[in-house]
Design a protein around this motif. Structure first.
Motif, PDB file in Angstrom:
ATOM      1  N   MET A  43     -19.017 -54.873  -8.375  1.00  0.00           N
ATOM      2  CA  MET A  43     -19.134 -54.008  -9.097  1.00  0.00           C
ATOM      3  C   MET A  43     -19.352 -52.606  -8.812  1.00  0.00           C
ATOM      4  SD  MET A  43     -21.041 -53.648 -13.025  1.00  0.00           S
ATOM      5  CE  MET A  43     -19.979 -54.858 -13.562  1.00  0.00           C
ATOM      6  N   GLN A  44     -19.524 -51.448  -9.050  1.00  0.00           N
ATOM      7  CA  GLN A  44     -19.019 -49.617  -8.851  1.00  0.00           C
ATOM      8  C   GLN A  44     -20.272 -49.765  -9.181  1.00  0.00           C
ATOM      9  OE1 GLN A  44     -17.169 -48.744  -6.594  1.00  0.00           O
ATOM     10  NE2 GLN A  44     -15.982 -50.595  -6.500  1.00  0.00           N
ATOM     11  N   LYS A  45     -20.978 -49.422  -8.463  1.00  0.00           N
ATOM     12  CA  LYS A  45     -22.151 -49.194  -9.197  1.00  0.00           C
ATOM     13  C   LYS A  45     -22.686 -47.792  -9.738  1.00  0.00           C
ATOM     14  CE  LYS A  45     -25.928 -45.538  -5.931  1.00  0.00           C
ATOM     15  NZ  LYS A  45     -26.330 -44.674  -4.915  1.00  0.00           N
ATOM     16  N   ASP A  46     -22.193 -47.319 -10.009  1.00  0.00           N
ATOM     17  CA  ASP A  46     -22.201 -46.064 -11.296  1.00  0.00           C
ATOM     18  C   ASP A  46     -21.620 -47.203 -12.674  1.00  0.00           C
ATOM     19  OD1 ASP A  46     -22.298 -43.870 -10.227  1.00  0.00           O
ATOM     20  OD2 ASP A  46     -20.406 -42.993 -10.707  1.00  0.00           O
ATOM     21  N   ASP A  47     -21.019 -48.227 -12.589  1.00  0.00           N
ATOM     22  CA  ASP A  47     -20.949 -49.364 -13.471  1.00  0.00           C
ATOM     23  C   ASP A  47     -21.924 -50.262 -13.815  1.00  0.00           C
ATOM     24  OD1 ASP A  47     -17.833 -48.515 -13.995  1.00  0.00           O
ATOM     25  OD2 ASP A  47     -17.527 -49.760 -12.662  1.00  0.00           O
ATOM     26  N   PHE A  48     -22.408 -50.361 -12.075  1.00  0.00           N
ATOM     27  CA  PHE A  48     -24.173 -51.396 -11.939  1.00  0.00           C
ATOM     28  C   PHE A  48     -25.183 -51.019 -12.660  1.00  0.00           C
ATOM     29  CE2 PHE A  48     -27.686 -52.846 -10.345  1.00  0.00           C
ATOM     30  CZ  PHE A  48     -27.353 -54.183 -10.762  1.00  0.00           C
ATOM     31  N   ILE A  49     -24.892 -49.207 -12.608  1.00  0.00           N
ATOM     32  CA  ILE A  49     -26.416 -48.392 -13.316  1.00  0.00           C
ATOM     33  C   ILE A  49     -26.225 -48.749 -14.837  1.00  0.00           C
ATOM     34  CG2 ILE A  49     -27.305 -45.838 -13.661  1.00  0.00           C
ATOM     35  CD1 ILE A  49     -26.695 -45.702 -10.110  1.00  0.00           C
ATOM     36  N   ARG A  50     -24.818 -48.144 -14.638  1.00  0.00           N
ATOM     37  CA  ARG A  50     -24.791 -48.732 -17.380  1.00  0.00           C
ATOM     38  C   ARG A  50     -25.173 -49.715 -17.559  1.00  0.00           C
ATOM     39  NH1 ARG A  50     -21.246 -44.401 -15.983  1.00  0.00           N
ATOM     40  NH2 ARG A  50     -19.515 -45.856 -15.718  1.00  0.00           N
ATOM     41  N   LEU A  51     -24.904 -50.675 -16.282  1.00  0.00           N
ATOM     42  CA  LEU A  51     -25.259 -52.504 -16.706  1.00  0.00           C
ATOM     43  C   LEU A  51     -26.583 -52.732 -16.992  1.00  0.00           C
ATOM     44  CD1 LEU A  51     -23.792 -55.311 -18.104  1.00  0.00           C
ATOM     45  CD2 LEU A  51     -24.097 -55.451 -15.158  1.00  0.00           C
ATOM     46  N   LYS A  52     -26.798 -52.051 -15.962  1.00  0.00           N
ATOM     47  CA  LYS A  52     -28.468 -52.265 -15.374  1.00  0.00           C
ATOM     48  C   LYS A  52     -29.416 -52.008 -16.768  1.00  0.00           C
ATOM     49  CE  LYS A  52     -30.790 -50.668 -12.474  1.00  0.00           C
ATOM     50  NZ  LYS A  52     -31.337 -50.037 -10.629  1.00  0.00           N
ATOM     51  N   LEU A  53     -29.057 -49.986 -17.659  1.00  0.00           N
ATOM     52  CA  LEU A  53     -29.959 -49.739 -18.488  1.00  0.00           C
ATOM     53  C   LEU A  53     -29.536 -50.952 -19.571  1.00  0.00           C
ATOM     54  CD1 LEU A  53     -31.005 -47.052 -19.806  1.00  0.00           C
ATOM     55  CD2 LEU A  53     -28.513 -46.481 -20.060  1.00  0.00           C
ATOM     56  N   LYS A  54     -28.455 -51.062 -20.221  1.00  0.00           N
ATOM     57  CA  LYS A  54     -28.081 -52.106 -21.433  1.00  0.00           C
ATOM     58  C   LYS A  54     -28.499 -53.475 -21.209  1.00  0.00           C
ATOM     59  CE  LYS A  54     -24.171 -54.399 -22.974  1.00  0.00           C
ATOM     60  NZ  LYS A  54     -22.832 -55.203 -23.303  1.00  0.00           N
ATOM     61  N   PHE A  55     -28.963 -53.941 -19.778  1.00  0.00           N
ATOM     62  CA  PHE A  55     -30.144 -54.940 -19.567  1.00  0.00           C
ATOM     63  C   PHE A  55     -31.086 -54.867 -20.328  1.00  0.00           C
ATOM     64  CE2 PHE A  55     -32.284 -57.994 -16.776  1.00  0.00           C
ATOM     65  CZ  PHE A  55     -31.472 -59.101 -16.987  1.00  0.00           C
ATOM     66  N   ALA A  56     -31.661 -53.550 -19.532  1.00  0.00           N
ATOM     67  CA  ALA A  56     -32.965 -53.465 -20.029  1.00  0.00           C
ATOM     68  C   ALA A  56     -33.793 -52.752 -21.140  1.00  0.00           C
ATOM     69  CB  ALA A  56     -33.405 -52.333 -18.725  1.00  0.00           C
ATOM     70  N   GLN A  57     -32.519 -52.731 -22.135  1.00  0.00           N
ATOM     71  CA  GLN A  57     -32.744 -52.755 -23.550  1.00  0.00           C
ATOM     72  C   GLN A  57     -32.141 -53.681 -24.634  1.00  0.00           C
ATOM     73  OE1 GLN A  57     -30.319 -48.991 -24.205  1.00  0.00           O
ATOM     74  NE2 GLN A  57     -31.706 -47.132 -23.035  1.00  0.00           N
ATOM     75  N   ALA A  58     -32.133 -54.238 -23.969  1.00  0.00           N
ATOM     76  CA  ALA A  58     -31.874 -55.864 -24.572  1.00  0.00           C
ATOM     77  C   ALA A  58     -32.891 -56.615 -24.799  1.00  0.00           C
ATOM     78  CB  ALA A  58     -30.226 -56.198 -24.402  1.00  0.00           C
ATOM     79  N   ASP A  59     -32.516 -57.865 -25.881  1.00  0.00           N
ATOM     80  CA  ASP A  59     -33.203 -58.786 -25.870  1.00  0.00           C
ATOM     81  C   ASP A  59     -32.736 -59.940 -24.814  1.00  0.00           C
ATOM     82  OD1 ASP A  59     -30.906 -59.886 -26.742  1.00  0.00           O
ATOM     83  OD2 ASP A  59     -31.829 -60.192 -28.725  1.00  0.00           O
ATOM     84  N   VAL A  60     -34.371 -61.099 -25.331  1.00  0.00           N
ATOM     85  CA  VAL A  60     -34.047 -61.916 -24.429  1.00  0.00           C
ATOM     86  C   VAL A  60     -31.903 -62.922 -23.903  1.00  0.00           C
ATOM     87  CG1 VAL A  60     -34.177 -64.431 -23.212  1.00  0.00           C
ATOM     88  CG2 VAL A  60     -35.976 -61.995 -23.709  1.00  0.00           C
ATOM     89  N   ALA A  61     -31.577 -62.820 -25.554  1.00  0.00           N
ATOM     90  CA  ALA A  61     -30.333 -63.201 -25.354  1.00  0.00           C
ATOM     91  C   ALA A  61     -29.819 -62.688 -24.938  1.00  0.00           C
ATOM     92  CB  ALA A  61     -30.627 -63.775 -26.967  1.00  0.00           C
ATOM     93  N   GLY A  62     -29.552 -60.836 -25.544  1.00  0.00           N
ATOM     94  CA  GLY A  62     -28.977 -60.420 -25.170  1.00  0.00           C
ATOM     95  C   GLY A  62     -28.868 -60.540 -23.326  1.00  0.00           C
ATOM     96  N   LYS A  63     -29.989 -60.423 -22.328  1.00  0.00           N
ATOM     97  CA  LYS A  63     -29.885 -60.546 -21.143  1.00  0.00           C
ATOM     98  C   LYS A  63     -29.556 -61.308 -20.975  1.00  0.00           C
ATOM     99  CE  LYS A  63     -34.458 -57.951 -20.816  1.00  0.00           C
ATOM    100  NZ  LYS A  63     -33.715 -56.296 -21.225  1.00  0.00           N
ATOM    101  N   ILE A  64     -29.221 -62.729 -21.456  1.00  0.00           N
ATOM    102  CA  ILE A  64     -28.926 -64.196 -20.884  1.00  0.00           C
ATOM    103  C   ILE A  64     -27.367 -63.544 -20.998  1.00  0.00           C
ATOM    104  CG2 ILE A  64     -28.526 -66.612 -21.731  1.00  0.00           C
ATOM    105  CD1 ILE A  64     -31.240 -66.422 -22.280  1.00  0.00           C
ATOM    106  N   SER A  65     -26.624 -63.219 -21.933  1.00  0.00           N
ATOM    107  CA  SER A  65     -25.466 -62.972 -22.354  1.00  0.00           C
ATOM    108  C   SER A  65     -25.375 -61.805 -20.808  1.00  0.00           C
ATOM    109  CB  SER A  65     -25.413 -62.142 -23.622  1.00  0.00           C
ATOM    110  OG  SER A  65     -24.072 -62.221 -23.166  1.00  0.00           O
TER     111      SER A  65
END
Length: 58
Positions: A1-23
């Protein structure tokens, strides 16, 4: 995954609940081993058994 896309994904991951993180962890294609490790560092260790269970089902 490209760096910019991964940065966005990390932010989404950080804000997600545990079920969201697992998904995100189990369903996002194209992550490198280093990117998986980086997400795992952000995962709550006291809930690691839930991630392991989800990964075992794949």
């Amino acid at each position: 995954m490209q760096k910019d896309d991964f940065i966005r994904l990390k932010l989404k991951f950080a804000q997600a609940d545990v079920a969201g993180k697992i998904s995100i962890y189990t369903e996002t294609p194209g992550l490198s081993a280093a990117q998986y490790k980086e997400l795992l560092r952000m995962y709550p260790l006291d809930r690691l058994n839930e991630l392991e269970t989800a990964l075992a089902k794949l």
